[in-house]
Scaffold this motif. Structure first.
Motif, PDB file in Angstrom:
ATOM      1  N   TYR A  10       0.849  -1.186   0.000  1.00  0.00           N
ATOM      2  CA  TYR A  10       0.000   0.000   0.000  1.00  0.00           C
ATOM      3  C   TYR A  10       0.885   1.237   0.000  1.00  0.00           C
ATOM      4  CZ  TYR A  10      -3.593  -3.278   1.587  1.00  0.00           C
ATOM      5  OH  TYR A  10      -4.444  -4.321   1.708  1.00  0.00           O
ATOM      6  N   PHE A  11       0.408   2.309  -0.629  1.00  0.00           N
ATOM      7  CA  PHE A  11       1.116   3.574  -0.583  1.00  0.00           C
ATOM      8  C   PHE A  11       0.104   4.693  -0.772  1.00  0.00           C
ATOM      9  CE2 PHE A  11       1.238   2.115  -4.933  1.00  0.00           C
ATOM     10  CZ  PHE A  11       0.793   3.211  -5.650  1.00  0.00           C
ATOM     11  N   THR A  12       0.474   5.889  -0.369  1.00  0.00           N
ATOM     12  CA  THR A  12      -0.401   7.042  -0.557  1.00  0.00           C
ATOM     13  C   THR A  12       0.003   7.767  -1.828  1.00  0.00           C
ATOM     14  OG1 THR A  12       1.048   8.463   0.747  1.00  0.00           O
ATOM     15  CG2 THR A  12      -0.750   7.369   1.918  1.00  0.00           C
ATOM     16  N   SER A  13      -0.961   8.418  -2.449  1.00  0.00           N
ATOM     17  CA  SER A  13      -0.646   9.175  -3.658  1.00  0.00           C
ATOM     18  C   SER A  13       0.355  10.264  -3.305  1.00  0.00           C
ATOM     19  CB  SER A  13      -1.921   9.785  -4.248  1.00  0.00           C
ATOM     20  OG  SER A  13      -2.536  10.631  -3.315  1.00  0.00           O
ATOM     21  N   GLY A  14       1.311  10.482  -4.168  1.00  0.00           N
ATOM     22  CA  GLY A  14       2.340  11.471  -3.915  1.00  0.00           C
ATOM     23  C   GLY A  14       3.519  10.937  -3.121  1.00  0.00           C
ATOM     24  N   ASP A  15       3.412   9.703  -2.654  1.00  0.00           N
ATOM     25  CA  ASP A  15       4.469   9.111  -1.833  1.00  0.00           C
ATOM     26  C   ASP A  15       5.542   8.417  -2.674  1.00  0.00           C
ATOM     27  OD1 ASP A  15       5.619   8.576   0.652  1.00  0.00           O
ATOM     28  OD2 ASP A  15       4.610   6.650   0.850  1.00  0.00           O
ATOM     29  N   SER A  20     -14.917  -4.672  -0.632  1.00  0.00           N
ATOM     30  CA  SER A  20     -15.893  -4.040   0.243  1.00  0.00           C
ATOM     31  C   SER A  20     -15.183  -3.367   1.412  1.00  0.00           C
ATOM     32  CB  SER A  20     -16.849  -5.097   0.776  1.00  0.00           C
ATOM     33  OG  SER A  20     -17.610  -4.581   1.841  1.00  0.00           O
ATOM     34  N   PRO A  21     -15.552  -2.129   1.750  1.00  0.00           N
ATOM     35  CA  PRO A  21     -14.841  -1.442   2.837  1.00  0.00           C
ATOM     36  C   PRO A  21     -15.072  -2.067   4.207  1.00  0.00           C
ATOM     37  CG  PRO A  21     -16.691  -0.138   2.087  1.00  0.00           C
ATOM     38  CD  PRO A  21     -16.557  -1.289   1.122  1.00  0.00           C
ATOM     39  N   ILE A  22     -15.944  -3.032   4.302  1.00  0.00           N
ATOM     40  CA  ILE A  22     -16.161  -3.693   5.585  1.00  0.00           C
ATOM     41  C   ILE A  22     -15.056  -4.721   5.852  1.00  0.00           C
ATOM     42  CG2 ILE A  22     -17.610  -5.605   4.812  1.00  0.00           C
ATOM     43  CD1 ILE A  22     -19.426  -4.919   7.239  1.00  0.00           C
ATOM     44  N   ARG A  23     -14.302  -5.089   4.814  1.00  0.00           N
ATOM     45  CA  ARG A  23     -13.323  -6.157   4.949  1.00  0.00           C
ATOM     46  C   ARG A  23     -11.990  -5.715   5.520  1.00  0.00           C
ATOM     47  NH1 ARG A  23     -12.377  -9.449   0.014  1.00  0.00           N
ATOM     48  NH2 ARG A  23     -11.362 -10.723   1.544  1.00  0.00           N
ATOM     49  N   ARG A  24     -11.420  -4.643   4.948  1.00  0.00           N
ATOM     50  CA  ARG A  24     -10.095  -4.219   5.391  1.00  0.00           C
ATOM     51  C   ARG A  24     -10.048  -2.705   5.491  1.00  0.00           C
ATOM     52  NH1 ARG A  24      -6.337  -6.955   0.968  1.00  0.00           N
ATOM     53  NH2 ARG A  24      -7.633  -5.554  -0.225  1.00  0.00           N
ATOM     54  N   TYR A  25      -9.234  -2.220   6.406  1.00  0.00           N
ATOM     55  CA  TYR A  25      -9.120  -0.780   6.577  1.00  0.00           C
ATOM     56  C   TYR A  25      -8.532  -0.127   5.328  1.00  0.00           C
ATOM     57  CZ  TYR A  25      -8.508   3.748   8.677  1.00  0.00           C
ATOM     58  OH  TYR A  25      -8.590   5.085   8.939  1.00  0.00           O
ATOM     59  N   ALA A  26      -7.617  -0.818   4.655  1.00  0.00           N
ATOM     60  CA  ALA A  26      -7.033  -0.258   3.427  1.00  0.00           C
ATOM     61  C   ALA A  26      -8.119  -0.008   2.389  1.00  0.00           C
ATOM     62  CB  ALA A  26      -5.982  -1.214   2.869  1.00  0.00           C
ATOM     63  N   ASP A  27      -9.083  -0.915   2.298  1.00  0.00           N
ATOM     64  CA  ASP A  27     -10.183  -0.731   1.352  1.00  0.00           C
ATOM     65  C   ASP A  27     -11.057   0.457   1.749  1.00  0.00           C
ATOM     66  OD1 ASP A  27      -9.388  -2.956  -0.152  1.00  0.00           O
ATOM     67  OD2 ASP A  27     -10.448  -4.302   1.197  1.00  0.00           O
ATOM     68  N   LEU A  28     -11.263   0.632   3.026  1.00  0.00           N
ATOM     69  CA  LEU A  28     -12.030   1.780   3.513  1.00  0.00           C
ATOM     70  C   LEU A  28     -11.327   3.078   3.111  1.00  0.00           C
ATOM     71  CD1 LEU A  28     -14.361   2.962   5.163  1.00  0.00           C
ATOM     72  CD2 LEU A  28     -12.946   2.691   7.193  1.00  0.00           C
ATOM     73  N   TYR A  30       3.110  -3.245   7.252  1.00  0.00           N
ATOM     74  CA  TYR A  30       3.793  -4.000   8.300  1.00  0.00           C
ATOM     75  C   TYR A  30       2.911  -5.145   8.800  1.00  0.00           C
ATOM     76  CZ  TYR A  30       5.780  -4.972  12.911  1.00  0.00           C
ATOM     77  OH  TYR A  30       6.295  -5.597  14.027  1.00  0.00           O
ATOM     78  N   ARG A  31       1.658  -4.835   9.085  1.00  0.00           N
ATOM     79  CA  ARG A  31       0.745  -5.853   9.609  1.00  0.00           C
ATOM     80  C   ARG A  31       0.398  -6.901   8.553  1.00  0.00           C
ATOM     81  NH1 ARG A  31      -1.271  -4.875  14.596  1.00  0.00           N
ATOM     82  NH2 ARG A  31      -0.776  -2.851  15.470  1.00  0.00           N
ATOM     83  N   HIS A  32       0.254  -6.464   7.298  1.00  0.00           N
ATOM     84  CA  HIS A  32      -0.043  -7.405   6.216  1.00  0.00           C
ATOM     85  C   HIS A  32       1.101  -8.408   6.053  1.00  0.00           C
ATOM     86  CE1 HIS A  32      -1.792  -8.902   2.526  1.00  0.00           C
ATOM     87  NE2 HIS A  32      -0.632  -8.707   1.920  1.00  0.00           N
ATOM     88  N   ARG A  33       2.320  -7.905   6.065  1.00  0.00           N
ATOM     89  CA  ARG A  33       3.499  -8.779   5.932  1.00  0.00           C
ATOM     90  C   ARG A  33       3.577  -9.757   7.108  1.00  0.00           C
ATOM     91  NH1 ARG A  33       6.671 -11.731   3.089  1.00  0.00           N
ATOM     92  NH2 ARG A  33       8.818 -11.782   3.773  1.00  0.00           N
ATOM     93  N   ASN A  34       3.338  -9.266   8.325  1.00  0.00           N
ATOM     94  CA  ASN A  34       3.359 -10.151   9.492  1.00  0.00           C
ATOM     95  C   ASN A  34       2.264 -11.206   9.426  1.00  0.00           C
ATOM     96  OD1 ASN A  34       5.621  -9.100  10.693  1.00  0.00           O
ATOM     97  ND2 ASN A  34       4.495  -7.675  11.983  1.00  0.00           N
ATOM     98  N   ALA A  35       1.090 -10.842   8.914  1.00  0.00           N
ATOM     99  CA  ALA A  35      -0.002 -11.807   8.766  1.00  0.00           C
ATOM    100  C   ALA A  35       0.378 -12.894   7.763  1.00  0.00           C
ATOM    101  CB  ALA A  35      -1.282 -11.101   8.328  1.00  0.00           C
ATOM    102  N   GLN A  36       1.038 -12.520   6.674  1.00  0.00           N
ATOM    103  CA  GLN A  36       1.498 -13.513   5.701  1.00  0.00           C
ATOM    104  C   GLN A  36       2.511 -14.459   6.338  1.00  0.00           C
ATOM    105  OE1 GLN A  36       2.929 -11.004   2.495  1.00  0.00           O
ATOM    106  NE2 GLN A  36       1.187 -11.642   1.238  1.00  0.00           N
ATOM    107  N   LEU A  37       3.474 -13.906   7.056  1.00  0.00           N
ATOM    108  CA  LEU A  37       4.491 -14.746   7.696  1.00  0.00           C
ATOM    109  C   LEU A  37       3.867 -15.651   8.749  1.00  0.00           C
ATOM    110  CD1 LEU A  37       7.382 -12.137   8.069  1.00  0.00           C
ATOM    111  CD2 LEU A  37       7.193 -13.990   6.388  1.00  0.00           C
TER     112      LEU A  37
END
Length: 135
Positions: A9-14, A36-44, A76-83
């Motif tokens: 994930y990244f923000t525009s302009g970053d 769906s924004p109910i699934r993940r905060y990134a989607d929200l 960070y959390r996504h990577r830790n969840a994968q591991l």
């Protein structure tokens, strides 16, 4: 499989514009993904950014330091969840074989998938397992 570069994930302009929105696998110059924004905060966050761009939301989230901190935490959390998921599979595979065979060595056909100076990677098709064998 883990052949492709990990999406982040990244923000525009970053990041530089030429790198920011393209999707290599789909050969698209401009791409975003959300569910769906109910699934993940990134989607929200994506939904909010799109709503802002369309004039339905009054808070800009794109380049703010707060948004960048959230994105860093999401990655960070996504990577830790994968591991954690991979470690869980590895643990339960070991527990399965320990309960089924104990300390009795098993022989199964395998295929060498990679050779390096200190090890070879072997795939055991019967169990769908692949890993290094030190030599």
């Amino acid at each position: 499989t883990r052949c492709m570069q990990q999406a982040v994930y990244f923000t525009s302009g970053d990041v530089p514009v030429e790198m920011a929105r393209r999707h290599y696998g789909l050969a698209m110059a401009c791409y975003t993904h959300f569910t769906s924004p109910i699934r993940r905060y990134a989607d929200l966050m994506v939904h909010r950014m799109l709503a802002y761009g369309l004039g339905y939301y009054d808070a800009e989230l794109g380049v703010s330091s707060e948004a960048q901190a959230v994105v860093k935490n999401l990655n960070y959390r996504h990577r830790n969840a994968q591991l954690a998921g991979r470690s869980s599979v590895e643990l339960h595979t070991l527990l399965y074989f320990a309960s089924k065979f104990g300390d009795v060595p098993q022989l199964e056909p395998g295929r060498i998938t990679k050779v390096s100076e200190r090890s070879i990677n072997v795939l055991v098709p019967m169990y769908g397992l692949e890993g290094p064998v030190n030599v």
